[in-house]
Design a protein around this motif. Structure first.
Motif, PDB file in Angstrom:
ATOM      1  N   ARG A  18       0.994  -1.231  -0.072  1.00 29.61           N
ATOM      2  CA  ARG A  18       0.083   0.032   0.035  1.00 29.61           C
ATOM      3  C   ARG A  18       0.561   1.222   0.022  1.00 29.61           C
ATOM      4  NH1 ARG A  18      -2.725   2.408   4.867  1.00 29.61           N
ATOM      5  NH2 ARG A  18      -0.814   1.745   5.343  1.00 29.61           N
ATOM      6  N   ASN A  19       2.021   1.369   0.694  1.00 27.57           N
ATOM      7  CA  ASN A  19       3.159   2.470   0.999  1.00 27.57           C
ATOM      8  C   ASN A  19       3.530   2.235   0.139  1.00 27.57           C
ATOM      9  OD1 ASN A  19       1.740   2.896   3.614  1.00 27.57           O
ATOM     10  ND2 ASN A  19       4.404   2.127   4.223  1.00 27.57           N
ATOM     11  N   LEU A  20       4.322   1.570  -1.528  1.00 25.20           N
ATOM     12  CA  LEU A  20       4.104   1.342  -2.314  1.00 25.20           C
ATOM     13  C   LEU A  20       3.491   2.651  -3.332  1.00 25.20           C
ATOM     14  CD1 LEU A  20       6.166  -1.695  -3.119  1.00 25.20           C
ATOM     15  CD2 LEU A  20       7.373   0.950  -3.473  1.00 25.20           C
ATOM     16  N   LEU A  21       1.906   1.944  -3.065  1.00 22.51           N
ATOM     17  CA  LEU A  21       0.796   2.107  -4.344  1.00 22.51           C
ATOM     18  C   LEU A  21      -0.076   3.696  -4.412  1.00 22.51           C
ATOM     19  CD1 LEU A  21      -1.008   0.752  -6.075  1.00 22.51           C
ATOM     20  CD2 LEU A  21      -2.057   0.565  -4.455  1.00 22.51           C
ATOM     21  N   GLN A  22       0.361   4.183  -2.786  1.00 19.43           N
ATOM     22  CA  GLN A  22       0.301   5.313  -2.587  1.00 19.43           C
ATOM     23  C   GLN A  22       0.879   6.751  -3.284  1.00 19.43           C
ATOM     24  OE1 GLN A  22      -2.670   5.936  -0.193  1.00 19.43           O
ATOM     25  NE2 GLN A  22      -2.789   7.581  -1.061  1.00 19.43           N
ATOM     26  N   PRO A  23       2.108   6.569  -3.916  1.00 15.51           N
ATOM     27  CA  PRO A  23       2.287   8.299  -4.507  1.00 15.51           C
ATOM     28  C   PRO A  23       1.572   7.877  -5.340  1.00 15.51           C
ATOM     29  CG  PRO A  23       4.385   6.945  -3.526  1.00 15.51           C
ATOM     30  CD  PRO A  23       3.194   6.255  -3.261  1.00 15.51           C
ATOM     31  N   MET A  24       1.813   6.228  -6.237  1.00 14.61           N
ATOM     32  CA  MET A  24       0.912   6.264  -8.041  1.00 14.61           C
ATOM     33  C   MET A  24      -0.953   7.266  -7.567  1.00 14.61           C
ATOM     34  SD  MET A  24       3.582   5.286  -9.985  1.00 14.61           S
ATOM     35  CE  MET A  24       3.775   3.796 -10.146  1.00 14.61           C
ATOM     36  N   VAL A  25      -1.577   6.238  -6.428  1.00 12.22           N
ATOM     37  CA  VAL A  25      -2.226   6.731  -6.558  1.00 12.22           C
ATOM     38  C   VAL A  25      -2.847   8.484  -6.498  1.00 12.22           C
ATOM     39  CG1 VAL A  25      -4.663   6.828  -4.796  1.00 12.22           C
ATOM     40  CG2 VAL A  25      -2.866   4.403  -4.994  1.00 12.22           C
ATOM     41  N   GLU A  26      -2.361   9.096  -5.634  1.00 13.57           N
ATOM     42  CA  GLU A  26      -2.088  10.095  -5.789  1.00 13.57           C
ATOM     43  C   GLU A  26      -1.963  11.064  -6.850  1.00 13.57           C
ATOM     44  OE1 GLU A  26       1.000  10.910  -2.049  1.00 13.57           O
ATOM     45  OE2 GLU A  26      -0.297  10.549  -1.037  1.00 13.57           O
ATOM     46  N   GLN A  27      -0.918  10.433  -7.726  1.00 15.90           N
ATOM     47  CA  GLN A  27      -0.857  11.333  -9.004  1.00 15.90           C
ATOM     48  C   GLN A  27      -1.857  10.339 -10.040  1.00 15.90           C
ATOM     49  OE1 GLN A  27       2.991  10.203 -10.397  1.00 15.90           O
ATOM     50  NE2 GLN A  27       4.071   9.717  -7.837  1.00 15.90           N
ATOM     51  N   ARG A  28      -2.635   9.933  -9.684  1.00 13.11           N
ATOM     52  CA  ARG A  28      -3.945   9.574 -10.309  1.00 13.11           C
ATOM     53  C   ARG A  28      -3.326   8.588 -11.667  1.00 13.11           C
ATOM     54  NH1 ARG A  28      -8.594  12.497  -9.435  1.00 13.11           N
ATOM     55  NH2 ARG A  28      -9.724  11.364 -11.354  1.00 13.11           N
ATOM     56  N   ILE A  29      -2.206   7.376 -11.549  1.00 16.04           N
ATOM     57  CA  ILE A  29      -1.616   6.988 -12.595  1.00 16.04           C
ATOM     58  C   ILE A  29      -2.104   5.421 -12.690  1.00 16.04           C
ATOM     59  CG2 ILE A  29      -0.002   5.323 -13.377  1.00 16.04           C
ATOM     60  CD1 ILE A  29       1.652   8.110 -12.528  1.00 16.04           C
ATOM     61  N   LEU A  30      -2.840   5.188 -11.414  1.00 11.82           N
ATOM     62  CA  LEU A  30      -3.173   3.644 -10.322  1.00 11.82           C
ATOM     63  C   LEU A  30      -4.282   4.103  -9.429  1.00 11.82           C
ATOM     64  CD1 LEU A  30      -0.127   1.832  -9.655  1.00 11.82           C
ATOM     65  CD2 LEU A  30      -1.700   1.599 -11.807  1.00 11.82           C
ATOM     66  N   LEU A  31      -5.320   3.094  -9.893  1.00 15.74           N
ATOM     67  CA  LEU A  31      -6.203   3.217  -8.452  1.00 15.74           C
ATOM     68  C   LEU A  31      -6.012   2.461  -7.048  1.00 15.74           C
ATOM     69  CD1 LEU A  31      -9.590   1.881 -10.669  1.00 15.74           C
ATOM     70  CD2 LEU A  31      -8.959   4.335  -9.874  1.00 15.74           C
ATOM     71  N   GLY A  32      -6.576   3.417  -6.657  1.00 17.44           N
ATOM     72  CA  GLY A  32      -6.374   3.205  -4.970  1.00 17.44           C
ATOM     73  C   GLY A  32      -7.172   1.836  -4.376  1.00 17.44           C
ATOM     74  N   LYS A  33      -6.762   1.311  -3.481  1.00 15.37           N
ATOM     75  CA  LYS A  33      -6.984   0.115  -2.885  1.00 15.37           C
ATOM     76  C   LYS A  33      -7.231   0.613  -1.025  1.00 15.37           C
ATOM     77  CE  LYS A  33      -6.078  -2.477  -6.417  1.00 15.37           C
ATOM     78  NZ  LYS A  33      -5.637  -3.296  -7.506  1.00 15.37           N
ATOM     79  N   ASP A  34      -8.591  -0.536  -0.533  1.00 14.72           N
ATOM     80  CA  ASP A  34      -8.188  -0.577   0.374  1.00 14.72           C
ATOM     81  C   ASP A  34      -7.348  -1.568   0.575  1.00 14.72           C
ATOM     82  OD1 ASP A  34      -9.897   1.324   1.006  1.00 14.72           O
ATOM     83  OD2 ASP A  34     -11.669   0.411   0.690  1.00 14.72           O
ATOM     84  N   LEU A  35      -6.827  -1.649   2.063  1.00 15.06           N
ATOM     85  CA  LEU A  35      -6.547  -2.459   3.163  1.00 15.06           C
ATOM     86  C   LEU A  35      -6.860  -3.808   3.420  1.00 15.06           C
ATOM     87  CD1 LEU A  35      -4.043  -0.956   6.214  1.00 15.06           C
ATOM     88  CD2 LEU A  35      -3.290  -1.755   3.764  1.00 15.06           C
ATOM     89  N   ALA A  36      -8.368  -3.583   3.049  1.00 14.01           N
ATOM     90  CA  ALA A  36      -9.145  -4.807   3.169  1.00 14.01           C
ATOM     91  C   ALA A  36      -9.333  -5.189   1.865  1.00 14.01           C
ATOM     92  CB  ALA A  36     -10.029  -4.275   4.137  1.00 14.01           C
ATOM     93  N   VAL A  37      -9.554  -4.714   1.222  1.00 13.68           N
ATOM     94  CA  VAL A  37      -8.779  -5.385  -0.497  1.00 13.68           C
ATOM     95  C   VAL A  37      -7.579  -6.154  -1.217  1.00 13.68           C
ATOM     96  CG1 VAL A  37      -9.077  -5.080  -3.009  1.00 13.68           C
ATOM     97  CG2 VAL A  37     -10.703  -3.971  -1.278  1.00 13.68           C
ATOM     98  N   LEU A  38      -6.704  -5.153  -0.501  1.00 19.09           N
ATOM     99  CA  LEU A  38      -5.014  -5.879  -0.561  1.00 19.09           C
ATOM    100  C   LEU A  38      -5.039  -6.965   0.268  1.00 19.09           C
ATOM    101  CD1 LEU A  38      -3.248  -2.623  -0.491  1.00 19.09           C
ATOM    102  CD2 LEU A  38      -3.217  -3.690  -2.523  1.00 19.09           C
ATOM    103  N   TYR A  39      -4.839  -6.985   1.025  1.00 17.40           N
ATOM    104  CA  TYR A  39      -5.426  -8.533   2.105  1.00 17.40           C
ATOM    105  C   TYR A  39      -6.041  -9.466   1.727  1.00 17.40           C
ATOM    106  CZ  TYR A  39      -2.437  -6.258   6.131  1.00 17.40           C
ATOM    107  OH  TYR A  39      -2.333  -5.674   6.524  1.00 17.40           O
ATOM    108  N   GLY A  40      -6.936  -8.972   0.795  1.00 15.92           N
ATOM    109  CA  GLY A  40      -7.842  -9.895   0.588  1.00 15.92           C
ATOM    110  C   GLY A  40      -7.434 -10.342  -0.997  1.00 15.92           C
ATOM    111  N   ALA A  41      -6.908 -10.205  -1.883  1.00 21.79           N
ATOM    112  CA  ALA A  41      -5.948 -10.297  -2.552  1.00 21.79           C
ATOM    113  C   ALA A  41      -4.519 -10.944  -2.691  1.00 21.79           C
ATOM    114  CB  ALA A  41      -5.885  -8.901  -3.664  1.00 21.79           C
ATOM    115  N   VAL A  42      -3.866 -10.919  -1.441  1.00 27.39           N
ATOM    116  CA  VAL A  42      -2.240 -11.148  -1.283  1.00 27.39           C
ATOM    117  C   VAL A  42      -1.755 -12.313  -1.734  1.00 27.39           C
ATOM    118  CG1 VAL A  42      -2.753 -13.053   0.725  1.00 27.39           C
ATOM    119  CG2 VAL A  42      -0.725 -11.153   0.684  1.00 27.39           C
TER     120      VAL A  42
END
Length: 183
Positions: A18-42
Motif C-alpha cells: 500500500r505504501n508503494l502504491l500510494q504515490p501512484m494513487v496520488e498521481q492518478r496513475i493507479l487506483l487506490g485500494k483499501d487495505l481490506a481489498v489488498l489483504y484479500g488479494a495477497v
C-alpha cells in the motif's frame, strides 16, 4: 544496486505494498485500494525485495478460464530501469501458465514497457458474448475496466487496453517460490 528477489507476497507485505502504491494513487496513475481489498488479494501478488525492503510488486487476477489480468504493477523510482518490472511480469506470466491461463490483459499508461513484453493494444471484443454477459456480473472494478464499460471510463482515460497470448510453460515454471535477479 544490490541483488533482489521476486517472491510471492505475504500478508506482512500488504502495508508496504500500500505504501508503494500510494504515490501512484496520488498521481492518478493507479487506483487506490483499501487495505481490506489488498489483504484479500495477497495470494495474487508477487513482490520484489532487496535488502529486506519491497522495491516493487504486481498482481495476477484471474478473469476467466483462459484469461488473467496483470494489476498493480509498480517499481520504486530508485529501482526503475534495473529489470525489476520485467522480472515481476515474467513471474506473473509463470503464475498464469501454472493456472492454465493462455491470455493476459493489462490496462496501462506504460504501452512501450508492455509492448516489449509481447502485449499488443486491443479493441473492445476480446471475449465471446456469453462470457461477456457472465463477466458483467462480477462486480470487480478491474473486470469492468477489461470490459470497457462506460461507467469506468473516467478511471481509464489515457490508458491503453493490451493483451498478450502466452506461450507454453518453460522450464522456469518449475522454480521454487522465489528466484533472484541482479540489478
Amino acid at each position: 544496486m544490490s541483488a533482489y528477489i521476486v517472491r510471492p507476497a505475504r500478508s506482512a507485505d500488504i502495508v508496504s505494498i500500500r505504501n508503494l502504491l500510494q504515490p501512484m494513487v496520488e498521481q492518478r496513475i493507479l487506483l487506490g485500494k483499501d487495505l481490506a481489498v489488498l489483504y484479500g488479494a495477497v495470494q495474487e501478488f508477487v513482490v520484489a525485495e532487496a535488502d529486506g525492503e519491497l522495491i516493487g510488486c504486481g498482481a495476477l487476477h484471474v478473469i476467466w478460464e483462459d484469461l488473467g489480468e496483470v494489476r498493480t504493477l509498480l517499481v520504486r523510482d530508485d529501482w526503475l530501469h534495473h529489470g525489476v518490472g520485467r522480472a515481476i511480469v515474467e513471474r506473473l506470466e509463470e503464475n498464469a501458465r501454472a493456472l492454465g491461463l493462455t491470455r493476459l490483459f493489462c490496462l496501462t499508461f506504460e504501452v512501450d514497457f508492455f509492448g516489449r513484453r509481447g502485449f499488443t493494444p486491443i479493441g473492445e471484443q476480446v471475449v465471446d458474448p456469453d462470457v461477456y454477459s457472465q463477466l458483467l456480473r462480477s462486480g470487480d472494478a478491474g473486470v469492468e475496466e477489461f470490459l470497457d464499460l462506460a461507467h469506468v471510463k473516467p478511471n481509464t482515460l489515457g490508458n491503453t487496453r493490451m493483451l498478450k497470448v502466452l506461450s507454453a510453460p518453460d522450464d522456469r515454471s518449475r522454480l521454487p517460490g522465489s528466484w533472484r535477479g541482479i540489478a
